[in-house]
Scaffold this active site. Structure first.
Site, PDB file in Angstrom:
ATOM      1  N   GLN A 105       0.846  -1.192   0.000  1.00 37.93           N
ATOM      2  CA  GLN A 105       0.000   0.000   0.000  1.00 37.93           C
ATOM      3  C   GLN A 105       0.884   1.245   0.000  1.00 37.93           C
ATOM      4  O   GLN A 105       1.937   1.265   0.661  1.00 37.93           O
ATOM      5  CB  GLN A 105      -0.930   0.043   1.218  1.00 37.93           C
ATOM      6  CG  GLN A 105      -2.234  -0.715   1.047  1.00 37.93           C
ATOM      7  CD  GLN A 105      -2.040  -2.215   1.161  1.00 37.93           C
ATOM      8  OE1 GLN A 105      -1.251  -2.698   1.979  1.00 37.93           O
ATOM      9  NE2 GLN A 105      -2.753  -2.974   0.337  1.00 37.93           N
ATOM     10  N   CYS A 143      -6.147   1.074   5.689  1.00 40.22           N
ATOM     11  CA  CYS A 143      -4.971   0.196   5.793  1.00 40.22           C
ATOM     12  C   CYS A 143      -4.398   0.392   7.183  1.00 40.22           C
ATOM     13  O   CYS A 143      -3.758   1.405   7.469  1.00 40.22           O
ATOM     14  CB  CYS A 143      -3.931   0.542   4.722  1.00 40.22           C
ATOM     15  SG  CYS A 143      -2.395  -0.392   4.881  1.00 40.22           S
ATOM     16  N   ASN A 174      -1.984  -1.246   8.896  1.00 48.79           N
ATOM     17  CA  ASN A 174      -0.529  -1.218   8.991  1.00 48.79           C
ATOM     18  C   ASN A 174       0.027   0.084   8.435  1.00 48.79           C
ATOM     19  O   ASN A 174       0.970   0.669   8.976  1.00 48.79           O
ATOM     20  CB  ASN A 174       0.071  -2.410   8.233  1.00 48.79           C
ATOM     21  CG  ASN A 174      -0.190  -3.727   8.926  1.00 48.79           C
ATOM     22  OD1 ASN A 174      -0.022  -3.847  10.125  1.00 48.79           O
ATOM     23  ND2 ASN A 174      -0.621  -4.717   8.169  1.00 48.79           N
ATOM     24  N   ASN A 177     -11.265  -8.380   0.262  1.00 46.55           N
ATOM     25  CA  ASN A 177     -10.093  -8.997   0.873  1.00 46.55           C
ATOM     26  C   ASN A 177     -10.526 -10.382   1.369  1.00 46.55           C
ATOM     27  O   ASN A 177     -11.562 -10.507   2.035  1.00 46.55           O
ATOM     28  CB  ASN A 177      -9.606  -8.157   2.054  1.00 46.55           C
ATOM     29  CG  ASN A 177      -9.124  -6.786   1.632  1.00 46.55           C
ATOM     30  OD1 ASN A 177      -7.955  -6.566   1.388  1.00 46.55           O
ATOM     31  ND2 ASN A 177     -10.058  -5.834   1.538  1.00 46.55           N
ATOM     32  N   GLU A 209      -4.989  -9.702  -0.146  1.00 45.35           N
ATOM     33  CA  GLU A 209      -5.515  -8.337  -0.152  1.00 45.35           C
ATOM     34  C   GLU A 209      -6.011  -7.936  -1.528  1.00 45.35           C
ATOM     35  O   GLU A 209      -5.334  -8.139  -2.537  1.00 45.35           O
ATOM     36  CB  GLU A 209      -4.434  -7.345   0.293  1.00 45.35           C
ATOM     37  CG  GLU A 209      -4.194  -7.332   1.775  1.00 45.35           C
ATOM     38  CD  GLU A 209      -3.514  -6.057   2.221  1.00 45.35           C
ATOM     39  OE1 GLU A 209      -4.142  -4.982   2.107  1.00 45.35           O
ATOM     40  OE2 GLU A 209      -2.358  -6.131   2.660  1.00 45.35           O
ATOM     41  N   CYS A 249      -2.130  -7.732   7.227  1.00 43.39           N
ATOM     42  CA  CYS A 249      -3.188  -6.811   6.806  1.00 43.39           C
ATOM     43  C   CYS A 249      -3.928  -6.379   8.057  1.00 43.39           C
ATOM     44  O   CYS A 249      -4.622  -7.179   8.697  1.00 43.39           O
ATOM     45  CB  CYS A 249      -4.143  -7.474   5.820  1.00 43.39           C
ATOM     46  SG  CYS A 249      -5.520  -6.414   5.303  1.00 43.39           S
ATOM     47  N   SER A 291      -6.474  -4.193   8.553  1.00 42.75           N
ATOM     48  CA  SER A 291      -7.933  -4.179   8.511  1.00 42.75           C
ATOM     49  C   SER A 291      -8.492  -5.592   8.508  1.00 42.75           C
ATOM     50  O   SER A 291      -9.567  -5.847   9.073  1.00 42.75           O
ATOM     51  CB  SER A 291      -8.442  -3.379   7.304  1.00 42.75           C
ATOM     52  OG  SER A 291      -8.058  -3.964   6.081  1.00 42.75           O
TER      53      SER A 291
END
Length: 289
Positions: free
Chosen positions: A49, A78, A80, A198, A216, A225, A227
């Protein structure tokens, strides 16, 4: 700054989830999908991302964060990446508490140290129109979706939720016993998910822990991930598998997820700084044409 000028970026990661941060708060440019793809192709700026900071839209926020996937598509959230963004702004300002705006809404973050950053990921959405799904499902704890023979499916009956992005969680006895790269690439584009999804495999190991692997949307297999960890945690609670505060163990490491009584999901974990660099975006786009 002209669009032909070099683009400065920061490379970080959240439990191995590759993150690139580009701070455009003093500029007006917006990356196109082709430009995001070009940045992702560059070995030094390759990302899962890319978190692009723009001038705040809502008063009192640090920035509007636009989130790009590897394929140039936009993500709503996102976890992370937001931990990395929070640490970037903490390092810049010396403060520890921040409010950001994303396509998924307002998020707050606390960054007392790079090893322990907490992001309030907001409230999960369980309604079929909010996820969204292409057809009505009264109970999204378990929807009719499977891969494999009807009488012996390989994966089936996922829980679904929106935590900034659409998520489908398949409950399995061994997260390593399935070809997630194959199944995830197919299920991401299943017609039941009009905005794609996802795809995660979750294995309950105790009332306070679960294992998770995620494909993802727009990025593919990932080390972590955030979320998806939040999505799996709240779905596990709805299925009465776990408590509301648990540790989600991803290939890249653990995240603490706390679905609090106010319905907000708090995610806590580390970030890691790698390097600062710049790139000639024009030449990257031309090379990829």
């Amino acid at each position: 700054m002209p669009d032909t000028d070099p683009i400065a970026f920061i490379k970080m990661n959240g439990l191995g989830n590759k993150i690139v941060i580009v701070d455009l708060r003093r500029q007006t440019r917006i990356f196109s999908a082709a430009e995001a793809q070009a940045i992702a192709r560059n070995p030094r700026s390759v990302f899962d991302q890319m978190m692009v900071l723009h001038k705040p839209v809502t008063p009192g926020t640090e920035a509007f964060v636009r989130i790009y996937n590897t394929d140039g598509s936009l993500a709503g959230a996102c976890g992370n990446g937001m931990r990395c963004v929070a640490w970037h702004v903490a390092s810049e300002t010396g403060r520890q508490t921040f409010t950001f705006e994303t396509a998924a809404g307002i998020l707050t973050a606390e960054a007392p140290s790079i090893d322990r950053i907490t992001v309030d990921m907001g409230e999960p959405k369980f309604g079929w129109t909010d996820i969204p799904l292409a057809e009505p499902f009264h109970d999204t704890k378990r929807i009719e979706l499977q891969i494999g023979p009807i009488d012996n499916p390989v994966l089936h009956s996922p829980s679904v939720v929106n935590v900034g992005n659409p998520h489908a969680i398949f409950w399995v006895t061994d997260v390593h016993a399935h070809n997630l790269e194959r199944h995830g690439s197919l299920l991401e584009y299943h017609p039941i998910f009009p905005d794609r999804a996802n795809i995660s495999l979750a294995q309950i190991t105790s009332r306070t822990t679960l294992l998770l692997r995620t494909w993802e949307r727009g990025a593919g297999l990932t080390m972590a991930c955030g979320s998806a960890a939040c999505a799996a945690a709240v779905c596990a609670v709805r299925k009465k598998f776990t408590e509301r505060k648990i540790t989600v163990i991803l290939p890249g490491g653990p995240l603490e997820i706390d679905w609090r009584d106010d319905n907000h999901i708090h995610m806590t974990g580390p970030a890691e700084f790698e390097y600062r660099e710049s790139l000639d975006l024009g030449s990257l786009v031309r090379e990829g044409a």
